[in-house]
Design an enzyme around this catalytic site. Sequence first.
Site, PDB file in Angstrom:
ATOM      1  N   HIS A 196       0.763  -1.327   0.166  1.00 51.05           N
ATOM      2  CA  HIS A 196       0.024   0.011  -0.003  1.00 51.05           C
ATOM      3  C   HIS A 196       0.676   1.316   0.006  1.00 51.05           C
ATOM      4  O   HIS A 196       1.890   1.200   0.730  1.00 51.05           O
ATOM      5  CB  HIS A 196      -0.911   0.058   1.061  1.00 51.05           C
ATOM      6  N   ASP A 228      -7.882  -5.528   0.110  1.00 52.51           N
ATOM      7  CA  ASP A 228      -8.263  -6.311  -0.878  1.00 52.51           C
ATOM      8  C   ASP A 228      -8.205  -8.002  -0.645  1.00 52.51           C
ATOM      9  O   ASP A 228      -8.470  -8.869  -1.440  1.00 52.51           O
ATOM     10  CB  ASP A 228      -7.878  -6.047  -2.526  1.00 52.51           C
TER      11      ASP A 228
HETATM   12  N1  ACO Z   1       4.382  -7.584  -4.906  1.00 50.71           N
HETATM   13  C1  ACO Z   1       5.298  -7.533  -5.226  1.00 50.71           C
HETATM   14  N2  ACO Z   1       6.366  -6.297  -4.917  1.00 50.71           N
HETATM   15  C2  ACO Z   1       5.676  -5.290  -4.575  1.00 50.71           C
HETATM   16  C3  ACO Z   1       4.161  -5.385  -4.276  1.00 50.71           C
HETATM   17  C4  ACO Z   1       3.584  -6.371  -4.496  1.00 50.71           C
HETATM   18  N3  ACO Z   1       2.239  -6.528  -4.250  1.00 50.71           N
HETATM   19  N4  ACO Z   1       3.925  -4.166  -3.931  1.00 50.71           N
HETATM   20  C5  ACO Z   1       4.943  -3.425  -4.109  1.00 50.71           C
HETATM   21  N5  ACO Z   1       6.205  -3.960  -4.247  1.00 50.71           N
HETATM   22  C6  ACO Z   1       7.580  -3.723  -4.404  1.00 50.71           C
HETATM   23  C7  ACO Z   1       7.784  -3.027  -5.843  1.00 50.71           C
HETATM   24  O1  ACO Z   1       8.079  -3.620  -6.751  1.00 50.71           O
HETATM   25  C8  ACO Z   1       8.991  -2.128  -5.185  1.00 50.71           C
HETATM   26  O2  ACO Z   1       9.985  -2.681  -5.047  1.00 50.71           O
HETATM   27  P1  ACO Z   1      11.571  -1.966  -5.325  1.00 50.71           P
HETATM   28  O3  ACO Z   1      11.768  -1.108  -4.349  1.00 50.71           O
HETATM   29  O4  ACO Z   1      12.657  -3.266  -5.373  1.00 50.71           O
HETATM   30  O5  ACO Z   1      11.431  -1.593  -6.693  1.00 50.71           O
HETATM   31  C9  ACO Z   1       8.501  -1.745  -3.726  1.00 50.71           C
HETATM   32  O6  ACO Z   1       7.712  -3.053  -3.287  1.00 50.71           O
HETATM   33  C10 ACO Z   1       7.701  -0.561  -3.722  1.00 50.71           C
HETATM   34  O7  ACO Z   1       6.638  -0.474  -4.307  1.00 50.71           O
HETATM   35  P2  ACO Z   1       6.035   0.686  -5.362  1.00 50.71           P
HETATM   36  O8  ACO Z   1       5.203   0.203  -6.595  1.00 50.71           O
HETATM   37  O9  ACO Z   1       6.970   1.698  -5.375  1.00 50.71           O
HETATM   38  O10 ACO Z   1       4.776   1.214  -4.123  1.00 50.71           O
HETATM   39  P3  ACO Z   1       3.694   2.075  -4.468  1.00 50.71           P
HETATM   40  O11 ACO Z   1       3.428   2.864  -3.336  1.00 50.71           O
HETATM   41  O12 ACO Z   1       3.950   2.813  -5.784  1.00 50.71           O
HETATM   42  O13 ACO Z   1       2.366   1.064  -4.949  1.00 50.71           O
HETATM   43  C11 ACO Z   1       0.544  -0.564  -4.620  1.00 50.71           C
HETATM   44  C12 ACO Z   1       1.376   0.685  -4.186  1.00 50.71           C
HETATM   45  C13 ACO Z   1       0.209  -0.113  -6.095  1.00 50.71           C
HETATM   46  C14 ACO Z   1      -0.592  -0.647  -3.845  1.00 50.71           C
HETATM   47  C15 ACO Z   1       1.616  -1.761  -4.998  1.00 50.71           C
HETATM   48  O14 ACO Z   1       1.922  -2.116  -3.458  1.00 50.71           O
HETATM   49  C16 ACO Z   1       0.853  -2.899  -5.385  1.00 50.71           C
HETATM   50  O15 ACO Z   1       0.945  -2.621  -6.776  1.00 50.71           O
HETATM   51  N6  ACO Z   1       0.133  -3.925  -4.838  1.00 50.71           N
HETATM   52  C17 ACO Z   1      -0.596  -4.967  -5.447  1.00 50.71           C
HETATM   53  C18 ACO Z   1      -1.918  -4.170  -6.215  1.00 50.71           C
HETATM   54  C19 ACO Z   1      -2.855  -4.205  -4.832  1.00 50.71           C
HETATM   55  O16 ACO Z   1      -3.059  -4.991  -3.968  1.00 50.71           O
HETATM   56  N7  ACO Z   1      -3.585  -2.841  -5.018  1.00 50.71           N
HETATM   57  C20 ACO Z   1      -4.472  -2.697  -3.858  1.00 50.71           C
HETATM   58  C21 ACO Z   1      -4.011  -1.363  -3.122  1.00 50.71           C
HETATM   59  S1  ACO Z   1      -5.447  -1.026  -1.744  1.00 50.71           S
HETATM   60  C22 ACO Z   1      -6.429  -0.182  -2.572  1.00 50.71           C
HETATM   61  O17 ACO Z   1      -6.240   0.748  -3.531  1.00 50.71           O
HETATM   62  C23 ACO Z   1      -7.905  -0.625  -2.271  1.00 50.71           C
END
Ligand code: ACO
Length: 403
Positions: A279, A337
Site C-alpha cells: 500500500h 483487498d
Molecule cells: N508484490 C511484489 N512487490 C511489490 C508489491 C507486490 N504486491 N507491492 C509493491 N512491491 C514492491 C515494488 O516492486 C517496489 O520494489 P522495489 O523498491 O524493489 O522497486 C516496492 O515494493 C515499492 O513498491 P511501489 O510500487 O513503489 O509502491 P507504490 O506505493 O507505488 O504502490 C501499490 C502501491 C500500487 C498498492 C502496490 O503495492 C501494488 O501494486 N500492490 C498490488 C496491487 C494491490 O493490491 N492494490 C490494492 C491497493 S489497496 C486499494 O487500492 C484499495
Amino acid sequence: EVIDIRELGKQGYFTYDPGFVSTASCTSKITFIDGKNGVLLYRGYPIDQLATKCDYLQVCYLLFKGELPTKEQYQEFVHRVKHHTLVHTQMESLFQAFRRDSHPMAVLCGVAGALSAFYHDKLDIYDPEHRELTAVRLIAKMPTLAAMSYKYSIGHPFVYPRNDLSYTANFLHMMFSTPCEEYKVNPIVEKALDRIFTLHADHEQNASTSSVRLAGSSGANPYACIAAGVASLWGPAHGGANEACLRMLEEIGSVDRIPEYIARAKDKNDPFRLFGFGHRVYKTFDPRAIVMRDTCHEVLDALHIDNNPLLKIATELEKIALNDEYFVTRHLYPNVDFYSGIILNAIGIPTSMFTVIFALARTIGWITHWNEMHTNEDFRIGRPRQVYTGKEKRDVKPFRSRN
Ligand code: ACO
C-alpha cells in the site's frame, strides 16, 4: 510535517513528485490515516469500531454530515435514501446498448456517468441542499445500477428495488432474485456485506477519490465526476485488486505452489505482483485487512464452510510473505483487498462484481470529498504542473523539404 509551498509557487517554483508521494492536494476533515501505525479514522472514529458497531447507512451519514446520526436522524435518512432507489426507466434502454457480455465495471462506468444527463439542468452545485440531494441520490441509486450491471452481464431481467428491505438486503435481492424466485437474504451474508461496504466507504486522497476531486474542481456535473472515480478504481493497482487477488488465489490452486508465485512477485523481470499486498500509505497492516480477515473467519464458520481452499492458500501466502526478507524490507503487508474476495466468493458474489461492490461502497467517500471540496476556502481548480523533458524550441521546415 507539512511544508506549505504556496508562496514559492507564486514565485515560479514547484515540486516534482510523481505519483504524489509527498504532495497534499487539499485539506480535509473526513478521514485520517496514520500509515506507520495502521490507523484509519472516519471523522475521528476508528474503522474497526464503525465496522462492528454501525451499519453502512450510519457510516454514510457520518461521512457526509460529520456526526453519527441520532435514532431520529437515522430513520429520516434511511427513508430519504429509500425514496431514491429507482432509476429512470430510460436507463433500461441505455443498458441494452452495451455488449451482451460486458464486464459489469464497464457498464457501471457508463451508466453512472449517464446519470448526469438526468440530473443536470436544475442542479446548482453551489447550493448545499442540492449537493446533499446529489449524495442521497447516489447512495440510493448505485446499488440499483450495480445490480442492473450484473443482471445485464448474465442476460437476466432487471429486478426492481424493494424498499421494505435494508439497504444491503435490497442490493442482494436485486442481484439474486429472479422473476421465478425471490432470493431469501441470509442475515449472516447481509451483515458481512454491509461490513464490507463500511470498510470501503472512504480512504482519503487515493487515485479514484483524487480523480473525482480533480474532475469536480472544474465545476463539472457530479455524476460525471463519479464516473471518473469508477474508471480510476477499476485498475488492478487500486480497486481492481480484489478481483485480481481472487483470480490469483485460484490460479495458485494449492499451497505447494505458493513459493513459485512468491518467487515471481520478487522477480523484477516479471510484471507479476502479489495482489492484495502493499500500500502506498500503510507501511504496516492495513487496519481494514485485519477486520476483513476476522470477518472472513466469522462468515466461513457461520456458513459452515470448512476447509475453504482459497482461505487456506491466502493464510499460508500471508504467513510466507510476512517472513520473507523481500516483503519485510519493503513493508509489504496484506491490504483491504486480500481477504475481501474470499468473503464475497463465500457469500455467492461473482468475481466480476467485486470491484463494482467496491465502487458502490466508495461512492459515499467520493461524493463527500466532492462536497467538502466545494466548501473549502482553499479550493481552486486542480492543475498539476509537469517537468518538461522534450525537445528544445525549433523551427518548422516546409513539408516538401522534410525527408
Ligand atoms: N508484490 C511484489 N512487490 C511489490 C508489491 C507486490 N504486491 N507491492 C509493491 N512491491 C514492491 C515494488 O516492486 C517496489 O520494489 P522495489 O523498491 O524493489 O522497486 C516496492 O515494493 C515499492 O513498491 P511501489 O510500487 O513503489 O509502491 P507504490 O506505493 O507505488 O504502490 C501499490 C502501491 C500500487 C498498492 C502496490 O503495492 C501494488 O501494486 N500492490 C498490488 C496491487 C494491490 O493490491 N492494490 C490494492 C491497493 S489497496 C486499494 O487500492 C484499495
